[in-house]
Design an enzyme around this catalytic site. Structure first.
Site, PDB file in Angstrom:
ATOM      1  CB  THR A 152       6.350   1.018   0.736  1.00  0.00           C
ATOM      2  OG1 THR A 152       7.200   2.110   0.388  1.00  0.00           O
ATOM      3  CG2 THR A 152       5.944   1.123   2.192  1.00  0.00           C
ATOM      4  CB  CYS A 153       7.345  -2.258  -3.513  1.00  0.00           C
ATOM      5  SG  CYS A 153       6.717  -3.822  -2.885  1.00  0.00           S
TER       6      CYS A 153
END
Length: 613
Positions: free
Chosen positions: A534-535
């Protein structure tokens, strides 16, 4: 099922069936003879009146061994009139002739049988649904008792879902950190405004342009009030999103060779990207763990009334978007107090994952930069964010690029331009997304009608605790835990843990369930979650214990094997048997108990291995 012994398809009565009779007709007729022993007690009692006697036709029709094709033990067939006994013989039952045109009794019996079976099936389905609903209702009562009034916005959550999120029917959406959801009344009020007014591009004295500028200025004030940011100390700069705001900070911050860019390890990629601007100007960077922060920012021995040295920047998330851990907002003051005459520390607060479910009081902590994305809060509009900027700091920033709307005048033949006196205009290059900006006020108004951010905080907190409690307790029959949950949920403190439950799933043998397997099953159940890092590489790699060298190796291999270019994250890859990321279920203000219960049932049904299952 067992058919009567009198039936044998090789015997003459079967061979004598009229070839023109359909198989369905023969079945209907044969039902008269066979149903007595084949049906349930209910079906037999329904069929009995149509046979004119108390005993089964199969009992009376005995094969006599001749070749006339009938059972003729003194009875006449109701369907064809055949059989021994003469014209005076009493009609009784069916010989199996299949004469459907006359076998009305067989038809009626078959219909009654089918109706009986169908009715029984309906009762079973209804009973199954009642049992499921009863289980949900009992569990919800226990949950509401535990939530102690924190759930549901004083009983309005169900009506809120029906009126503003009708598209959620049949879906379990648990990706609110990825994107909030648009509300019917917000979008409706926005479009009503558009069709009732003429709005034009700003930066012009025309009536429609002036109206647009008034609307935009009103929204700036609404945003500052929503976050309790003193209007005399802060301004709002509209950007394309939180990432756009962070990029603006990076390119305009006064980094020098004496500056430091320090950030928490658990920051989003968009925050990490600022280090490229810092290094380009000769500044150094350093990543800190949560425990490192207090020691790194020791309070200065004496405060400098007029610092003249370099500027350095510390960046941290109010809530990290991977596992939902919240970090102390008091760090703003700690970092400011570490400033000396040689170095002034400024604070960047990434609030994108925090503000959708938690109230933020900027006046209490006074960060220098606050970045948000509005679609993260209420889904619409996308592509719009804001940098809430302290005015005192704004005058120290210098953006290299300038464009339309930022300057009062410029010369094309000389290196000269004059920036606008309006502070926000100095950082908004080109035409802002003015129509989208107008929609923000309706989204914020909607949150207020739902009970405000304090109610949203309590509502999502109660659901997070319930989800964690039941998800973490799942076990396979052999004692192997089903999930591994990351974060600080075990503290039971929503000021330290947001409504994000990030986890991985285990097979009974302790191996991980792959993301592709999980997503396939989730999609078939209309369950929406997010998988991967998720970055947020810092939080992800720390939670999973992934070494930097392994991450580099896998990423390089992944790029080489993907045709057509690079994808954002190799989420299907494993490193040493561990997944490259996790499963994230994030809760939002429209989430309901039924969403969480359905998700837990999905986990139980698909991933918990029981004895003999």
């Amino acid at each position: 099922m067992m058919l009567p012994a009198a039936y044998n398809p090789t015997r003459p009565h079967a061979r004598s069936w009229d070839s023109s009779s359909s198989s369905s007709s023969r079945f209907l007729c044969a039902c008269c003879c066979w149903c007595w022993r084949a049906c349930s007690a209910v079906a037999r009692s329904l069929c009995r009146p149509f046979f004119g006697g108390a005993r089964s036709p199969a009992h009376h029709w005995k094969y006599d061994g001749d070749d006339d094709g009938y059972y003729n033990n003194g009875k006449r067939c109701n369907c064809c009139g055949g059989g021994g006994g003469g014209a005076s013989s009493r009609n009784y039952g069916c010989c199996g002739c299949g004469n459907a045109a006359r076998c009305t009794r067989g038809r009626i019996c078959a219909i009654l049988m089918a109706a009986t079976v169908l009715f029984a099936l309906v009762l079973l389905v209804v009973k199954w649904v009642e049992v499921g609903n009863r289980e949900l209702q009992i569990e919800k009562l226990l949950f509401l008792e535990q939530a102690s009034g924190n759930y549901g916005y004083n009983g309005t959550i169900d009506s809120l879902r029906r009126s503003d999120f009708p598209y959620l029917e049949g879906n379990v959406y648990l990706d609110y950190t990825g994107s909030g959801l648009y509300q019917y009344h917000q979008v409706s009020a926005f479009t009503d405004n558009l069709f009732a007014n003429l709005y034009g591009n700003a930066h012009s004295p025309s009536p429609c342009s002036k109206k647009t500028e008034q609307q935009i200025d009103a929204v700036r004030e609404i945003i500052l009030n929503f976050f309790n940011a003193p209007i005399d100390q802060y301004t709002v700069i509209f950007t394309s999103g939180c990432t756009g705001a962070l990029k603006l900070i990076g390119e305009s911050f006064p980094f020098t060779s004496k500056s430091q860019y320090v950030y928490l390890i658990q920051n989003h990629n968009s925050v990490l990207g600022i280090r490229e601007f810092a290094q380009a100007k000769g500044a150094s960077f350093e990543a800190l763990s949560e425990s490192d922060v207090p020691n790194f920012f020791q309070q200065a021995s004496e405060r400098c009334s007029a610092p003249m040295g370099s500027y350095s920047l510390f960046a941290f998330p109010a809530e990290d978007n991977f596992e939902g851990v919240k970090y102390p907002l008091e760090w703003c003051e700690v970092v400011h107090n570490a400033s000396t005459c040689e170095r002034t520390w400024l604070v960047l607060l990434d609030a994108a994952a925090f503000v959708p479910t938690s109230p933020l009081d900027i006046s209490k902590y006074l960060p220098d930069f606050v970045t948000v994305s509005f679609y993260k809060i209420f889904g619409f509009p996308t592509g719009l964010g804001a940098l809430i900027l302290r005015k005192e700091v704004a005058r120290k920033l210098h953006s290299v690029y300038w464009g339309g709307g930022q300057v009062v005048a410029s010369l094309s033949t000389q290196h000269w331009h004059q920036l606008s006196p309006e502070l926000h205009e100095q950082f908004e290059a080109g035409t802002v997304s003015f129509l989208d900006i107008m929609s923000v006020k309706y989204g914020l108004e909607f949150l207020a009608k739902a009970g405000g951010m304090e109610s949203i905080y309590k509502h999502t907190c109660s659901l997070e605790k319930y989800l964690y409690q039941h998800l973490s307790s799942l076990q396979h029959a052999n004692g192997q835990k089903v999930v591994e949950v990351y974060g600080k949920h075990d503290l039971g403190d929503c000021s330290k843990q947001g409504p994000i439950v990030t986890f991985n799933v285990f097979h009974p043998d302790g191996t991980y369930v792959t993301f592709s397997e999980f997503q396939t099953l989730a999609a078939s159940a209309n369950i929406h979650v997010r998988t991967g890092c998720t970055c947020n590489p810092g939080a992800c790699h720390a939670a999973l214990g992934l070494a930097p060298e392994d991450v580099k190796r896998v990423a390089e291999q992944y790029v080489e094997t993907v045709e057509g270019g690079y994808e954002a994250c190799p989420v299907t890859t494993e490193i040493g048997g561990k997944p490259f990321g996790a499963i994230r279920a994030s809760i939002g203000y429209p989430s309901t108990f039924e969403d969480i219960f359905s998700f837990l049932v999905f986990m139980q049904d698909n991933f918990v291995k029981l004895e003999g299952n």
